[in-house]
Design a protein around this motif. Structure first.
Motif, PDB file in Angstrom:
ATOM      1  N   LEU A 106       0.816  -1.221  -0.054  1.00 23.11           N
ATOM      2  CA  LEU A 106       0.026  -0.039  -0.045  1.00 23.11           C
ATOM      3  C   LEU A 106       0.915   1.174  -0.009  1.00 23.11           C
ATOM      4  O   LEU A 106       1.951   1.388   0.650  1.00 23.11           O
ATOM      5  N   LEU A 107       0.758   2.206  -0.904  1.00 21.15           N
ATOM      6  CA  LEU A 107       1.552   3.440  -1.063  1.00 21.15           C
ATOM      7  C   LEU A 107       0.520   4.763  -0.961  1.00 21.15           C
ATOM      8  O   LEU A 107      -0.269   4.693  -1.286  1.00 21.15           O
ATOM      9  N   THR A 108       1.473   5.694  -0.510  1.00 16.76           N
ATOM     10  CA  THR A 108       0.704   7.149  -0.709  1.00 16.76           C
ATOM     11  C   THR A 108       1.929   7.932  -1.563  1.00 16.76           C
ATOM     12  O   THR A 108       3.171   7.341  -1.537  1.00 16.76           O
ATOM     13  N   THR A 155      -2.610   6.826 -12.634  1.00 18.34           N
ATOM     14  CA  THR A 155      -1.186   7.610 -12.000  1.00 18.34           C
ATOM     15  C   THR A 155      -0.260   6.624 -11.272  1.00 18.34           C
ATOM     16  O   THR A 155       0.897   6.598 -11.538  1.00 18.34           O
ATOM     17  N   LEU A 156      -1.127   5.784 -10.093  1.00 19.81           N
ATOM     18  CA  LEU A 156      -0.142   4.988  -9.475  1.00 19.81           C
ATOM     19  C   LEU A 156       0.528   4.010 -10.392  1.00 19.81           C
ATOM     20  O   LEU A 156       1.736   3.810 -10.216  1.00 19.81           O
ATOM     21  N   GLY A 157      -0.057   3.450 -11.098  1.00 24.85           N
ATOM     22  CA  GLY A 157       0.368   2.347 -11.921  1.00 24.85           C
ATOM     23  C   GLY A 157       1.737   3.083 -12.679  1.00 24.85           C
ATOM     24  O   GLY A 157       2.654   2.286 -13.014  1.00 24.85           O
ATOM     25  N   SER A 158       1.678   4.280 -13.364  1.00 25.73           N
ATOM     26  CA  SER A 158       2.710   4.856 -14.055  1.00 25.73           C
ATOM     27  C   SER A 158       3.908   4.963 -13.123  1.00 25.73           C
ATOM     28  O   SER A 158       5.003   4.712 -13.525  1.00 25.73           O
ATOM     29  N   LEU A 159       3.536   5.366 -11.714  1.00 25.31           N
ATOM     30  CA  LEU A 159       4.607   5.595 -10.934  1.00 25.31           C
ATOM     31  C   LEU A 159       5.244   4.285 -10.341  1.00 25.31           C
ATOM     32  O   LEU A 159       6.533   4.083 -10.204  1.00 25.31           O
ATOM     33  N   VAL A 160       4.614   3.430 -10.532  1.00 27.37           N
ATOM     34  CA  VAL A 160       5.159   2.095  -9.999  1.00 27.37           C
ATOM     35  C   VAL A 160       6.016   1.410 -11.186  1.00 27.37           C
ATOM     36  O   VAL A 160       7.279   0.794 -10.860  1.00 27.37           O
TER      37      VAL A 160
END
Length: 372
Positions: A106-108, A155-160
């Motif tokens: 889980l990320l912020t 957005t989360l997917g691209s950052l990962v």
């Protein structure tokens, strides 16, 4: 042309809420089992997969007996906390049928904004992949507030993808891919099968700047592709309703919209800088400084700065904007906003006289700066 996934060894697969929750009615065990089966099969082909999955809030609502999605932040966070239990439990049971383990991450935004935590997350994910474990990633909705939210799992997917240096990002949705206009409103909408990530025309088509046309969430996917491309990751936007879509993509079939990354992989630190979604302030540059950064690859000197906006400390990430307010770069600043306000427009030789000391001759060194 074949699928961009054929030669990709490290993949980030983002699955939208509608694909795992019966369109919001709670977790769809049959659908999740199908995703687990497809991922297990491409892992056995030698690929490494990180899964970014929505669905926690919808599952939490069902478990709590809520018929209507709450609007209060604390209730949404509570639903996410309850739903995460069911989401991870179901993925774990489905992948165990294939002899595979999963891990919950889980990320912020704060996890990726802090350099140390960024590197820790990167190391953990790469280790899990090397062990053959499937990381299941979601935003940490239980603790995330508006100030630290990613905002959406695209957005989360691209950052990962940036975080693990992925070769490709796969965004699975309930739409076939990207169209030139909203196909629900425009019968002549053209399907975009191939393109370049970061193409401004794609953003306009998806409802970005300069366009009044929106395609129901496609803009976030186009921007995600643009962000993923910074680390050299290609993006595929495809329908998760297609039978065995991941298998077929991995085998070369051209399904959905394929957006190729046009640049080589960014250095890890500069990639981290680019991934900052919220910045501490802005420095406004004159035309000479803009040219020095964008054309000559130079550092940013105080003499090229005409204004300071916001409050920031030394070492924080700030945006560099031109006179029209367009962001052209961002980087780690060597002076606080108060200090920068005193030395802006001055040659570096005057820094010590004005401040009484000098840390660096540059406001932002080129090694700590990335063009946007």
């Amino acid at each position: 042309m074949t699928s961009l996934l054929v030669d990709a060894n490290y993949l980030v697969v983002k699955v939208g809420s509608s694909l795992v929750t019966n369109n919001g009615e709670g977790l769809d065990q049959k659908a999740i089992a199908a995703w687990a089966d497809q991922i297990a099969r491409i892992v056995k082909q030698g690929k490494h997969v990180v899964l970014v999955s929505s669905g926690a809030v919808a599952e939490g609502m069902q478990r709590l007996g809520w018929k209507k999605r709450p609007t209060l932040v604390n209730e949404l966070q509570a639903a996410a906390a309850v739903g995460q239990m069911g989401l991870v439990q179901m993925y774990e049971s489905c992948f165990s049928l294939h002899g595979m383990h999963t891990a919950q991450i889980l990320l912020t935004h704060e996890d990726l904004a802090d350099r140390k935590r960024y590197l820790n997350a990167r190391s953990t994910l790469r280790t899990l992949l090397d062990l053959g474990v499937i990381p299941i990633i979601n935003e940490n909705d239980t603790v995330a507030t508006e100030e630290i939210r990613f905002g959406d799992n695209d957005t989360l997917g691209s950052l990962v993808a940036n975080l693990i240096d992925a070769d490709a990002l796969v965004i699975l949705t309930d739409q076939p891919g990207l169209y030139s206009a909203d196909p629900r409103k425009h019968a002549d909408a053209r399907f975009i099968q191939q393109g370049m990530a970061g193409d401004i025309e794609l953003e306009k088509m998806a409802g970005g700047a300069g366009s009044a046309v929106g395609t129901g969430g496609m803009l976030t996917k186009i921007l995600a592709a643009k962000r993923a491309a910074r680390s050299g990751a290609h993006t595929v936007i495809a329908s998760g309703r297609e039978h065995d879509v991941l298998i077929r993509l991995a085998n070369g079939e051209l399904i959905g919209t394929h957006l190729r990354a046009g640049q080589i992989k960014t250095l890890a630190k500069k990639q981290w800088l680019a991934d900052h979604l919220r910045l501490s302030g802005r420095v406004v540059l004159d035309d000479g400084a803009v040219k020095a950064l964008t054309q000559d690859g130079k550092s940013l000197l105080p003499i090229g700065v005409v204004a300071i906006e916001g409050s920031f400390e030394r070492g924080e990430v700030v945006a560099c904007v031109d006179a029209q307010g367009h962001e052209i770069a961002r980087g780690l600043v060597n002076y606080t906003s108060l200090e920068a306000s005193r030395i802006l427009g001055q040659p570096s030789s005057e820094i010590e006289r004005i401040l009484g000391y000098i840390d660096e001759a540059e406001l932002i060194h080129r090694d700590n700066l990335i063009l946007i």
